[in-house]
Design an enzyme around this catalytic site. Structure first.
Site, mmCIF file in Angstrom:
data_model
loop_
_atom_site.group_PDB
_atom_site.id
_atom_site.type_symbol
_atom_site.label_atom_id
_atom_site.label_comp_id
_atom_site.label_asym_id
_atom_site.label_seq_id
_atom_site.Cartn_x
_atom_site.Cartn_y
_atom_site.Cartn_z
ATOM 1 C CB CYS A 77 -3.148 -2.013 8.891
ATOM 2 S SG CYS A 77 -1.522 -1.922 8.305
ATOM 3 C CG HIS A 129 -1.956 -0.964 1.322
ATOM 4 N ND1 HIS A 129 -2.157 -1.777 2.415
ATOM 5 C CD2 HIS A 129 -2.938 -1.273 0.438
ATOM 6 C CE1 HIS A 129 -3.217 -2.545 2.194
ATOM 7 N NE2 HIS A 129 -3.703 -2.275 1.001
HETATM 8 C C1 CIR Z 1 -3.767 -7.827 3.109
HETATM 9 O O1 CIR Z 1 -2.979 -8.302 2.288
HETATM 10 O O2 CIR Z 1 -4.770 -7.227 2.751
HETATM 11 C C2 CIR Z 1 -3.484 -8.017 4.575
HETATM 12 N N1 CIR Z 1 -2.828 -9.260 4.778
HETATM 13 C C3 CIR Z 1 -2.645 -6.890 5.120
HETATM 14 C C4 CIR Z 1 -3.349 -5.571 5.094
HETATM 15 C C5 CIR Z 1 -2.560 -4.502 5.745
HETATM 16 N N2 CIR Z 1 -3.286 -3.273 5.708
HETATM 17 C C6 CIR Z 1 -2.725 -2.100 5.599
HETATM 18 O O3 CIR Z 1 -1.528 -1.976 5.442
HETATM 19 N N3 CIR Z 1 -3.522 -1.049 5.595
#
Ligand code: CIR
Length: 262
Positions: free
Chosen positions: A252, A160
């Site tokens: 997150c 991201h």
């Molecule tokens: C994903 O791949 O969507 C999750 N395993 C990790 C999401 C992390 N979210 C973020 O950095 N905002």
């Protein structure tokens, strides 16, 4: 008053989505302990924490940031890029409904909240494997009337935009120059943003969560942490090593916003 919406770690977190990391065993009980410490950090910094119950069937649901973008005027409910994550948004929308008018991203738009960095009235949106131009256009339409500019930004090498760049103080961004072009952040009306680069040996160190004048920050990036502290930034460290195995970091795990209800 600040509200922080969080969600308990799913027992299924071991089956999370992974893009840039190899799968490793996640110790769910340790992940929960670390998440609890993170929530305690939010409380210590003045947030009222609204912790949603765990979702046994939604492995990535602890990463609530990806389900919404909360601004003073409204909240955008996202349509996450990974289809496995789309069922996460309904409960986050319910939690936000008492606080904000909700605007939904519609297909074919996809965006994860982790791709949206707000700095003042500018929103930078990572055009990543999760977030696409249709969602960018929808965000522009929804937010332009409220005086926001929404700008698409290329990211590469990370999941991201906020894996690569986050705000760590008024006018200051922490950035990994290998994952996002620093020139994107080189100009703002009234002067440049000050940029602090992550230590080369700590590529994942660009994600910090600014609450008031303190950043919540992963404990394992000591070199980059020093760079922050040398600049006078107050750092509260948390151990999020188990959540990092799921490709998550500190922004997150919460949606932090000003309560507008009195
Ligand atoms: C994903 O791949 O969507 C999750 N395993 C990790 C999401 C992390 N979210 C973020 O950095 N905002």
């Amino acid at each position: 008053m600040l509200i922080a919406i969080t969600r308990q770690v799913s027992p299924a977190i071991g089956s999370c989505e992974l893009t840039h990391l190899e799968r490793q065993v996640i110790d769910v009980s340790l992940a929960r302990t670390q998440h609890f410490q993170y929530e305690k950090g939010l409380s210590a910094l003045g947030c009222e924490v609204h912790s949603l119950p765990a979702e046994p069937d939604l492995p990535d649901s602890v990463f609530v940031e990806d389900a919404a973008i909360v601004l003073d005027e409204l909240a955008i409910i996202t349509r996450p890029g990974a289809s496995s994550r789309r069922p996460e948004v309904a409960s986050v929308a319910r939690a936000l409904e008492p606080h904000r008018r909700l605007v939904y991203i519609e297909a074919p738009g996809t965006v994860d909240g982790g791709d949206v960095l707000r700095v003042g009235k500018t929103l930078f949106m990572g055009l990543s494997s999760r977030s696409n131009p249709s969602a960018l256009e929808q965000m522009q339409t929804a937010l332009h009337p409220h005086g926001y500019t929404v700008r698409g930004v290329s990211v590469s090498g990370c999941l991201h935009l906020k894996s690569a760049v986050t705000q760590v103080a008024e006018g200051t961004l922490l950035i990994n120059p290998n994952w996002v072009d620093v020139r994107t952040f080189g100009d703002k009306t009234g002067g440049d943003w000050k940029l602090i680069e992550v230590d080369e040996s700590e590529p994942y160190a660009g994600n910090a969560l600014l609450i008031g004048e303190t950043v919540i920050y992963p404990a394992n990036f000591s070199r980059t942490r020093q760079r922050l502290e040398v600049q006078g930034i107050s750092v509260m460290t948390v151990d999020v090593s188990e959540l990092a195995k799921a490709e998550g970091a500190v922004t997150c795990c919460s949606l932090v916003f000003e309560s507008l209800r009195h």
